[in-house]
Scaffold this motif. Structure first.
Motif, PDB file in Angstrom:
ATOM      1  N   ILE A 151      10.645   1.755   4.667  1.00  0.00           N
ATOM      2  CA  ILE A 151       9.884   2.133   5.881  1.00  0.00           C
ATOM      3  C   ILE A 151       9.570   0.892   6.717  1.00  0.00           C
ATOM      4  O   ILE A 151       9.704   0.895   7.947  1.00  0.00           O
ATOM      5  CB  ILE A 151       8.596   2.880   5.496  1.00  0.00           C
ATOM      6  CG1 ILE A 151       8.945   4.249   4.895  1.00  0.00           C
ATOM      7  CG2 ILE A 151       7.681   3.060   6.701  1.00  0.00           C
ATOM      8  CD1 ILE A 151       7.768   4.969   4.255  1.00  0.00           C
ATOM      9  N   THR A 152       9.149  -0.183   6.026  1.00  0.00           N
ATOM     10  CA  THR A 152       8.833  -1.443   6.725  1.00  0.00           C
ATOM     11  C   THR A 152      10.042  -1.953   7.490  1.00  0.00           C
ATOM     12  O   THR A 152       9.924  -2.384   8.652  1.00  0.00           O
ATOM     13  CB  THR A 152       8.360  -2.514   5.732  1.00  0.00           C
ATOM     14  OG1 THR A 152       7.216  -2.035   5.024  1.00  0.00           O
ATOM     15  CG2 THR A 152       8.011  -3.811   6.451  1.00  0.00           C
ATOM     16  N   ASN A 153      11.183  -1.917   6.845  1.00  0.00           N
ATOM     17  CA  ASN A 153      12.417  -2.409   7.478  1.00  0.00           C
ATOM     18  C   ASN A 153      12.711  -1.644   8.782  1.00  0.00           C
ATOM     19  O   ASN A 153      12.988  -2.241   9.828  1.00  0.00           O
ATOM     20  CB  ASN A 153      13.589  -2.264   6.501  1.00  0.00           C
ATOM     21  CG  ASN A 153      14.886  -2.794   7.098  1.00  0.00           C
ATOM     22  OD1 ASN A 153      14.964  -3.935   7.536  1.00  0.00           O
ATOM     23  ND2 ASN A 153      15.901  -1.951   7.123  1.00  0.00           N
ATOM     24  N   LEU A 187      -2.953   4.296   0.740  1.00  0.00           N
ATOM     25  CA  LEU A 187      -2.797   5.711   0.405  1.00  0.00           C
ATOM     26  C   LEU A 187      -2.058   5.877  -0.924  1.00  0.00           C
ATOM     27  O   LEU A 187      -2.486   6.641  -1.804  1.00  0.00           O
ATOM     28  CB  LEU A 187      -2.027   6.426   1.523  1.00  0.00           C
ATOM     29  CG  LEU A 187      -1.662   7.888   1.257  1.00  0.00           C
ATOM     30  CD1 LEU A 187      -2.904   8.762   1.222  1.00  0.00           C
ATOM     31  CD2 LEU A 187      -0.684   8.396   2.317  1.00  0.00           C
ATOM     32  N   ILE A 188      -0.950   5.144  -1.111  1.00  0.00           N
ATOM     33  CA  ILE A 188      -0.140   5.281  -2.343  1.00  0.00           C
ATOM     34  C   ILE A 188      -0.938   4.826  -3.550  1.00  0.00           C
ATOM     35  O   ILE A 188      -0.939   5.485  -4.605  1.00  0.00           O
ATOM     36  CB  ILE A 188       1.168   4.474  -2.218  1.00  0.00           C
ATOM     37  CG1 ILE A 188       2.042   5.049  -1.084  1.00  0.00           C
ATOM     38  CG2 ILE A 188       1.948   4.506  -3.531  1.00  0.00           C
ATOM     39  CD1 ILE A 188       3.258   4.197  -0.759  1.00  0.00           C
ATOM     40  N   ASN A 189      -1.646   3.706  -3.412  1.00  0.00           N
ATOM     41  CA  ASN A 189      -2.430   3.186  -4.556  1.00  0.00           C
ATOM     42  C   ASN A 189      -3.490   4.186  -4.993  1.00  0.00           C
ATOM     43  O   ASN A 189      -3.694   4.404  -6.191  1.00  0.00           O
ATOM     44  CB  ASN A 189      -3.098   1.869  -4.172  1.00  0.00           C
ATOM     45  CG  ASN A 189      -2.092   0.733  -4.062  1.00  0.00           C
ATOM     46  OD1 ASN A 189      -1.000   0.812  -4.640  1.00  0.00           O
ATOM     47  ND2 ASN A 189      -2.442  -0.317  -3.327  1.00  0.00           N
ATOM     48  N   SER A 190      -4.148   4.804  -4.016  1.00  0.00           N
ATOM     49  CA  SER A 190      -5.186   5.777  -4.363  1.00  0.00           C
ATOM     50  C   SER A 190      -4.586   7.007  -5.036  1.00  0.00           C
ATOM     51  O   SER A 190      -5.165   7.563  -5.976  1.00  0.00           O
ATOM     52  CB  SER A 190      -5.963   6.189  -3.116  1.00  0.00           C
ATOM     53  OG  SER A 190      -5.161   6.908  -2.215  1.00  0.00           O
ATOM     54  N   GLY A 204       3.172  -6.136  16.309  1.00  0.00           N
ATOM     55  CA  GLY A 204       2.279  -6.334  15.172  1.00  0.00           C
ATOM     56  C   GLY A 204       1.723  -5.066  14.561  1.00  0.00           C
ATOM     57  O   GLY A 204       0.943  -5.127  13.598  1.00  0.00           O
ATOM     58  N   LYS A 205       2.111  -3.907  15.098  1.00  0.00           N
ATOM     59  CA  LYS A 205       1.540  -2.645  14.617  1.00  0.00           C
ATOM     60  C   LYS A 205       2.112  -2.215  13.262  1.00  0.00           C
ATOM     61  O   LYS A 205       1.466  -1.469  12.523  1.00  0.00           O
ATOM     62  CB  LYS A 205       1.787  -1.530  15.638  1.00  0.00           C
ATOM     63  CG  LYS A 205       0.988  -1.672  16.930  1.00  0.00           C
ATOM     64  CD  LYS A 205      -0.487  -1.494  16.678  1.00  0.00           C
ATOM     65  CE  LYS A 205      -1.280  -1.619  17.974  1.00  0.00           C
ATOM     66  NZ  LYS A 205      -2.721  -1.483  17.735  1.00  0.00           N
ATOM     67  N   ILE A 231       1.668  -0.108   7.600  1.00  0.00           N
ATOM     68  CA  ILE A 231       2.102  -0.308   6.204  1.00  0.00           C
ATOM     69  C   ILE A 231       0.890  -0.530   5.310  1.00  0.00           C
ATOM     70  O   ILE A 231       0.850  -0.052   4.161  1.00  0.00           O
ATOM     71  CB  ILE A 231       3.099  -1.492   6.114  1.00  0.00           C
ATOM     72  CG1 ILE A 231       4.427  -1.117   6.763  1.00  0.00           C
ATOM     73  CG2 ILE A 231       3.321  -1.904   4.649  1.00  0.00           C
ATOM     74  CD1 ILE A 231       5.114   0.089   6.152  1.00  0.00           C
ATOM     75  N   SER A 232      -0.106  -1.249   5.818  1.00  0.00           N
ATOM     76  CA  SER A 232      -1.327  -1.475   5.046  1.00  0.00           C
ATOM     77  C   SER A 232      -2.018  -0.144   4.750  1.00  0.00           C
ATOM     78  O   SER A 232      -2.505   0.085   3.634  1.00  0.00           O
ATOM     79  CB  SER A 232      -2.260  -2.388   5.845  1.00  0.00           C
ATOM     80  OG  SER A 232      -3.473  -2.559   5.163  1.00  0.00           O
TER      81      SER A 232
END
Length: 457
Positions: A109-111, A79-82, A67-68, A73-74
């Protein structure tokens, strides 16, 4: 003419304005493209430093990784949005490009993170299954005398293998090989456990399960079981012979009845060991009985002297009986035991001739020829440490040298000198609350020597 000039001027102004607009457009385009590349670099840097760091995502193992990926990713998405908001793209096209890069990078990255997570969890599952297999074998060994536990442990192991087959998608050949390996290990471990305890059940299980055991292990077990069989039969022969308390000739006759040479030789060795053990046991029992009788005698002499002879245990050996009689006689005569100087010095010599042998020596009968103080002294020596004995030996040897220089050979004189040395060392310890070192001890002995000379003179 003026109209012509005016027309040319307007043309120049328009040209300059077009050039100025072109420069602004180039600057904006260049700035936005750099921001896009910078955003991509930031994401790559985050992946490198956060995911691949010493304590990052890819350092997590087994259950810790479960679950990490969502948490990481969150964090990346925030970070990207900011960063996109900070960059303030001047054109919607570049902002859309930034959003696309965000989606593509996060997806990639998620994959990879999810694949790693699944791999680690799969490793964990395999590890749990392997531990369960090992536990089934260990439990059978621990409860080796319980048939029900052995059977349930074996079934549990096979059930675990079936689950592993589904998880790892084994084909029928691999599955069959793993079952074969498990059965061999299970029965081999069980048989070895019985063998370690010299239990004949080892042979029983081997005969039942030998077809399941790998050939290399089977050869090893057969050789060991043959030795076990020989030793068990030989031991039982020796044990039976001991029970009848036969003479040496009768024991030899019984041994000659054994036809197998290996069993006969082994039985002979066991017989010798059992005889030696029995002798030691008898000596210990006799010593305990003697000690018990001495306590009774000492108590009787103190409280009921007239009847003290009645407390002698005449089932014990003559040496004990004579020593006890001598003890009672001397107490009745003098009220105490006076040390026999000759016996004292001889016993002291035994201490240093072979200290380990002296430790085992029964000195109970010396109660009849040593004062309570001297008897306690020799008892105390038995419990001395190796270093204490070495110090004591050094003092003894140094004292002997002095005795030789004084030409003292009489046991009574030797005893007086030794007692003076012992008392001087005890006084030093009582006064200084420590044992004297080698130099101090030698000085004390020299001092005793001088005092001894003056007394003689």
């Amino acid at each position: 003419m003026d109209k012509v000039k005016s027309s040319q001027s307007e043309t120049m102004v328009l040209k300059i304005k077009d050039e100025q607009n072109s420069d602004t457009y180039f600057d904006n385009r260049y700035s936005n493209e750099v921001k896009i590349i910078e955003l991509s670099n930031i994401i790559d840097k985050w992946e490198e430093t956060v995911l691949f760091s010493e304590k990052g995502f890819y350092s997590l193992k087994g259950k810790d990784v479960e679950g990490k990926s969502k948490e990481f990713i969150s964090e990346l998405e925030s970070l990207i949005n900011s960063k996109i908001e900070e960059m303030s793209f001047s054109e919607i096209t570049y902002k859309m490009t930034a959003e696309n890069i965000k989606k593509e990078k996060i997806a990639a990255i998620t994959n990879k993170m999810q694949i790693y997570e699944m791999q680690e969890l799969k490793k964990l599952e395999i590890s749990i299954y392997e531990t369960a297999l090992e536990s089934s074998v260990k439990r059978a060994v621990l409860y080796k005398n319980d048939e029900d536990v052995i059977l349930s442990s074996f079934k549990n192991g096979l059930s675990v293998l079936s689950s592993m087959k589904e998880l790892l998608e084994w084909n029928s050949k691999v599955y069959a090989e793993r079952q074969k390996e498990y059965k061999s290990r299970f029965y081999y471990s069980l048989i070895k456990a019985f063998m370690e305890e010299k239990d004949i059940n080892a042979y029983k299980y081997y005969m039942q399960c030998k077809d399941y055991i790998y050939i290399d292990n089977k050869e090893e077990l057969e050789k060991s079981l043959n030795n076990l069989k020989i030793n068990i039969i030989a031991y039982n022969w020796a044990k039976e012979i001991i029970l009848y308390e036969l003479t040496d000739a009768e024991q030899e006759t019984e041994l000659n009845k054994i036809n197998d040479t290996e069993i006969k030789n082994a039985a002979k060795h066991y017989l010798e060991d059992l005889i030696d053990i029995k002798k030691k046991q008898n000596i210990q029992l006799e010593r305990e009985e003697k000690e018990k009788n001495w306590k009774s005698i000492i108590s009787a002499v103190e409280n009921n002297q007239d009847k003290s002879l009645l407390y002698i245990d005449y089932t014990l050996n003559k040496e004990h009986i004579n020593a006890v009689k001598q003890y009672i006689k001397q107490i009745k005569k003098d009220g105490f035991i006076k040390t026999d100087e000759t016996e004292f010095i001889k016993l002291a010599e035994e201490v240093f001739q072979d200290f380990n042998k002296y430790r085992q020596k029964d000195i109970l009968n010396y109660r009849a020829c040593l004062s309570d103080e001297d008897y306690s002294f020799f008892e105390k020596i038995k419990s001395m440490s190796e270093s204490e004995i070495q110090s004591f030996k050094s003092d003894y040897e140094y004292s002997l040298k002095i005795l030789n220089t004084l030409n003292i050979e009489d046991y009574a004189e030797k005893y007086k000198f030794v007692k003076l040395v012992i008392n001087s060392l005890s006084e030093f310890k009582a006064k200084n609350d420590k044992n004297p070192d080698l130099v101090e001890r030698n000085k004390l002995i020299d001092s005793v020597c001088e005092r001894f000379k003056k007394v003689k003179e």
